[in-house]
Design a protein around this motif. Structure first.
Motif, PDB file in Angstrom:
ATOM      1  N   ASP A 111       0.857  -1.183   0.000  1.00  0.00           N
ATOM      2  CA  ASP A 111       0.000   0.000   0.000  1.00  0.00           C
ATOM      3  C   ASP A 111       0.895   1.235   0.000  1.00  0.00           C
ATOM      4  O   ASP A 111       1.286   1.747   1.060  1.00  0.00           O
ATOM      5  CB  ASP A 111      -0.917  -0.033   1.234  1.00  0.00           C
ATOM      6  CG  ASP A 111      -2.074   0.930   1.092  1.00  0.00           C
ATOM      7  OD1 ASP A 111      -1.924   1.908   0.333  1.00  0.00           O
ATOM      8  OD2 ASP A 111      -3.116   0.708   1.720  1.00  0.00           O
ATOM      9  N   ASN A 138     -12.383   5.313   3.556  1.00  0.00           N
ATOM     10  CA  ASN A 138     -10.928   5.437   3.588  1.00  0.00           C
ATOM     11  C   ASN A 138     -10.500   6.761   4.215  1.00  0.00           C
ATOM     12  O   ASN A 138      -9.461   6.829   4.867  1.00  0.00           O
ATOM     13  CB  ASN A 138     -10.349   5.323   2.171  1.00  0.00           C
ATOM     14  CG  ASN A 138     -10.295   3.888   1.713  1.00  0.00           C
ATOM     15  OD1 ASN A 138      -9.735   3.032   2.391  1.00  0.00           O
ATOM     16  ND2 ASN A 138     -10.903   3.619   0.572  1.00  0.00           N
ATOM     17  N   ARG A 150      -5.778   0.797  10.063  1.00  0.00           N
ATOM     18  CA  ARG A 150      -6.572   1.216   8.915  1.00  0.00           C
ATOM     19  C   ARG A 150      -7.581   0.136   8.511  1.00  0.00           C
ATOM     20  O   ARG A 150      -8.763   0.403   8.312  1.00  0.00           O
ATOM     21  CB  ARG A 150      -5.671   1.534   7.731  1.00  0.00           C
ATOM     22  CG  ARG A 150      -6.364   2.416   6.715  1.00  0.00           C
ATOM     23  CD  ARG A 150      -5.615   2.444   5.449  1.00  0.00           C
ATOM     24  NE  ARG A 150      -5.866   1.223   4.705  1.00  0.00           N
ATOM     25  CZ  ARG A 150      -5.969   1.170   3.386  1.00  0.00           C
ATOM     26  NH1 ARG A 150      -5.804   2.278   2.696  1.00  0.00           N
ATOM     27  NH2 ARG A 150      -6.204   0.048   2.770  1.00  0.00           N
ATOM     28  N   ASP A 151      -7.091  -1.097   8.446  1.00  0.00           N
ATOM     29  CA  ASP A 151      -7.990  -2.165   8.005  1.00  0.00           C
ATOM     30  C   ASP A 151      -9.071  -2.458   9.048  1.00  0.00           C
ATOM     31  O   ASP A 151     -10.204  -2.805   8.682  1.00  0.00           O
ATOM     32  CB  ASP A 151      -7.183  -3.424   7.683  1.00  0.00           C
ATOM     33  CG  ASP A 151      -6.505  -3.307   6.320  1.00  0.00           C
ATOM     34  OD1 ASP A 151      -6.589  -2.207   5.733  1.00  0.00           O
ATOM     35  OD2 ASP A 151      -5.902  -4.278   5.842  1.00  0.00           O
ATOM     36  N   GLY A 184     -12.953  -2.110   8.242  1.00  0.00           N
ATOM     37  CA  GLY A 184     -13.853  -3.226   8.535  1.00  0.00           C
ATOM     38  C   GLY A 184     -15.015  -2.805   9.406  1.00  0.00           C
ATOM     39  O   GLY A 184     -16.173  -3.182   9.135  1.00  0.00           O
ATOM     40  N   THR A 230     -13.842  -9.290   8.675  1.00  0.00           N
ATOM     41  CA  THR A 230     -12.761  -8.343   8.951  1.00  0.00           C
ATOM     42  C   THR A 230     -11.602  -9.053   9.643  1.00  0.00           C
ATOM     43  O   THR A 230     -10.430  -8.826   9.306  1.00  0.00           O
ATOM     44  CB  THR A 230     -13.284  -7.202   9.849  1.00  0.00           C
ATOM     45  OG1 THR A 230     -14.427  -6.630   9.223  1.00  0.00           O
ATOM     46  CG2 THR A 230     -12.231  -6.146  10.058  1.00  0.00           C
ATOM     47  N   ASP A 278      -9.798 -11.043   7.125  1.00  0.00           N
ATOM     48  CA  ASP A 278      -9.011 -10.148   6.266  1.00  0.00           C
ATOM     49  C   ASP A 278      -7.734  -9.683   6.958  1.00  0.00           C
ATOM     50  O   ASP A 278      -6.686  -9.542   6.317  1.00  0.00           O
ATOM     51  CB  ASP A 278      -9.854  -8.931   5.869  1.00  0.00           C
ATOM     52  CG  ASP A 278     -10.766  -9.248   4.695  1.00  0.00           C
ATOM     53  OD1 ASP A 278     -10.627 -10.359   4.140  1.00  0.00           O
ATOM     54  OD2 ASP A 278     -11.601  -8.394   4.344  1.00  0.00           O
ATOM     55  N   LEU A 279      -7.851  -9.433   8.256  1.00  0.00           N
ATOM     56  CA  LEU A 279      -6.669  -8.979   9.000  1.00  0.00           C
ATOM     57  C   LEU A 279      -5.566 -10.029   8.938  1.00  0.00           C
ATOM     58  O   LEU A 279      -4.386  -9.709   8.806  1.00  0.00           O
ATOM     59  CB  LEU A 279      -7.027  -8.704  10.467  1.00  0.00           C
ATOM     60  CG  LEU A 279      -7.829  -7.437  10.747  1.00  0.00           C
ATOM     61  CD1 LEU A 279      -8.173  -7.346  12.228  1.00  0.00           C
ATOM     62  CD2 LEU A 279      -7.027  -6.196  10.343  1.00  0.00           C
ATOM     63  N   ARG A 301      -5.000 -10.876   4.670  1.00  0.00           N
ATOM     64  CA  ARG A 301      -4.712  -9.801   3.703  1.00  0.00           C
ATOM     65  C   ARG A 301      -3.836  -8.711   4.324  1.00  0.00           C
ATOM     66  O   ARG A 301      -2.833  -8.321   3.745  1.00  0.00           O
ATOM     67  CB  ARG A 301      -6.013  -9.187   3.183  1.00  0.00           C
ATOM     68  CG  ARG A 301      -6.859 -10.163   2.391  1.00  0.00           C
ATOM     69  CD  ARG A 301      -7.935  -9.439   1.609  1.00  0.00           C
ATOM     70  NE  ARG A 301      -7.367  -8.615   0.557  1.00  0.00           N
ATOM     71  CZ  ARG A 301      -7.010  -9.091  -0.636  1.00  0.00           C
ATOM     72  NH1 ARG A 301      -7.152 -10.369  -0.920  1.00  0.00           N
ATOM     73  NH2 ARG A 301      -6.517  -8.287  -1.551  1.00  0.00           N
ATOM     74  N   THR A 302      -4.255  -8.242   5.514  1.00  0.00           N
ATOM     75  CA  THR A 302      -3.518  -7.128   6.115  1.00  0.00           C
ATOM     76  C   THR A 302      -2.104  -7.541   6.502  1.00  0.00           C
ATOM     77  O   THR A 302      -1.144  -6.806   6.240  1.00  0.00           O
ATOM     78  CB  THR A 302      -4.272  -6.613   7.366  1.00  0.00           C
ATOM     79  OG1 THR A 302      -5.624  -6.395   7.009  1.00  0.00           O
ATOM     80  CG2 THR A 302      -3.660  -5.342   7.876  1.00  0.00           C
TER      81      THR A 302
END
Lengths: 165, 277
Positions: A34, A74, A111-112, A116, A130, A133-134, A137-138
């Motif tokens: 990112d 965001n 941020r994530d 979420g 969420t 995803d953490l 992905r995060t």
């Protein structure tokens, strides 16, 4: 001061442009670094909380405008990230590169988590998703971003011509 | 009022954070239509310079992809053009050959050259006509410009042609003007010559044709032109070097002349002589 602001604006524009053009080409298993968040982190660490909040808000708003996500999502997350990173301002406290890496990773998670939560609140997600995803992905994204930042640090510390002199 | 301003200035970080967070939450809480209106307004005002820059980036990206696509298209078109040019050249050659076939007094069989001898001397070629098409050994083979060689081996659908270039090849030729007959030879695959008496008036540029005396080639077919005259080892003769009409390296079609060797009538008698104990 104005020159520095202009340079940072250029950096943010470049980061957004890179994120939309080059960065997807260097994705590993769908995970991309990112770049705008990295730029925001360094900006906030260098300039402080207030500029970090403003830059985070505008940067997040940009991302909202150029993505199909919820408008303000965001912006909300990046505002708080900018504020969080600004608390570790170099003028207030000196932090070593390792700690900076940990703070950057924390910023990614923050941020994530905020994205979420806002998605869940808007009825477009769930806290379970969420959490997944953490983890999937995060965490890889923050590791990838940290690796990139580390490369930059190593270059700046050891290979930059001005440093070698 | 002053108190409020002083509070904002003193706690400007907290105030800014609160305002931006509230703004974000307000944008999130709006309906889809409202969000779209805000997005459009922001893109046309505050973020217009950024929008313009990013649109330029996407334009550049489009140019790159378009360039890549056009390169591929150009390559494909070039291949097509090359193929069409090849077809056009072949068409022109075939038209010429059809005319040639009509005007030539002998029965000829057109055949495509399938393979050249890989040796640098290029002594033979394989043509796409064989026994099934009526080809037999020792039939003369001519190209559009002149004599090329003779058939030395025949298979059902292909034949091997020994070219004039082969050092083992010997062809009876005649200088057209003086009617001087000689044997065309080639020692190295490049220089063709025939020996003529020193008193024979032969000059550079004279045409050389087949004499018809060798038994294989019919008379009067073009062979080449005299390129130079030089002295032979034998003082009674000169060597007339000949530049052939046929370019063997570029020969793509050939004609087999359906003409049995003139000496084939005597073959049986020769064979019978061998059988005598």
């Amino acid at each position: 001061m104005m020159r520095e602001v202009a340079v940072w604006i250029l950096v943010f524009v470049l980061a957004l442009a890179l994120q939309g053009s080059v960065v997807p080409a260097v994705a590993i298993a769908g995970i991309t670094p990112d770049v705008p968040l990295i730029a925001l982190f360094f900006f906030a660490v260098r300039m402080g909380c207030l500029p970090g909040i403003l830059a985070g808000f505008l940067l997040g708003l940009c991302q909202d405008l150029y993505s199909p996500s919820l408008l303000g999502q965001n912006a909300f997350a990046c505002t708080l990230c900018g504020w969080f990173a600004g608390m570790f301002n170099d003028r207030v406290m000196r932090t070593d590169p390792l700690l900076k890496g940990v703070i950057l990773a924390a910023a990614f998670f923050l941020r994530d988590i905020l994205v979420g939560i806002s998605s869940t609140a808007a009825g477009e997600g769930s806290l379970t998703a969420t959490a997944g995803d953490l983890l999937f992905r995060t965490l890889p994204r923050s590791v990838y971003s940290l690796a990139l930042v580390s490369c930059f640090f190593i270059w700046a510390m050891y290979f930059k011509p001005s440093r070698r002199k | 009022m002053v108190w409020i301003i002083q509070f904002f200035v003193r706690h400007r970080t907290l105030t800014t954070l609160s305002i931006t967070v509230v703004l974000s939450l307000w944008m999130m809480s709006g309906s889809r239509e409202q969000q779209q209106r805000v997005s459009r307004a922001l893109l046309m005002t505050v973020f217009f310079p950024l929008n313009y820059t990013l649109s330029l980036t996407s334009t550049v990206r489009n140019i790159f992809s378009e360039n890549k696509r056009l390169r591929a298209e150009t390559a494909a078109q070039q291949v097509k053009i090359a193929l069409l040019e090849e077809k056009a050249a072949e068409n022109q050659r075939l038209r010429y050959l059809v005319g040639f076939e009509d005007n030539f007094p002998y029965d000829v069989l057109p055949a495509r050259v399938l393979m050249h001898d890989p040796s640098p001397a290029l002594r033979s070629v394989v043509i796409g006509a064989g026994r099934r098409q009526g080809v037999t050994v020792s039939m003369p083979v001519i190209a559009r410009n002149g004599v090329a060689g003779r058939v030395v081996q025949v298979l059902p659908t292909i034949s091997l042609v020994q070219l004039l270039r082969d050092p083992a090849s010997r062809t009876s030729v005649m200088e057209k003007k003086s009617r001087t007959v000689g044997i065309l030879e080639c020692a190295n695959g490049r220089d063709f010559f025939f020996r003529v008496r020193t008193h024979v008036p032969i000059a550079k540029g004279d045409t050389v044709i087949t004499s018809g005396l060798g038994g294989i080639y019919p008379g009067g077919i073009g062979v080449g032109t005299v390129e130079k005259i030089s002295a032979d080892a034998n003082p009674l003769f000169n060597r007339a070097f000949v530049s052939l009409f046929v370019d063997f390296d570029r020969m793509e079609e050939a004609f087999v002349v359906r003409l049995a060797p003139q000496w084939s009538a005597f073959r049986a008698e020769v064979d019978s002589l061998r059988l005598v104990p």
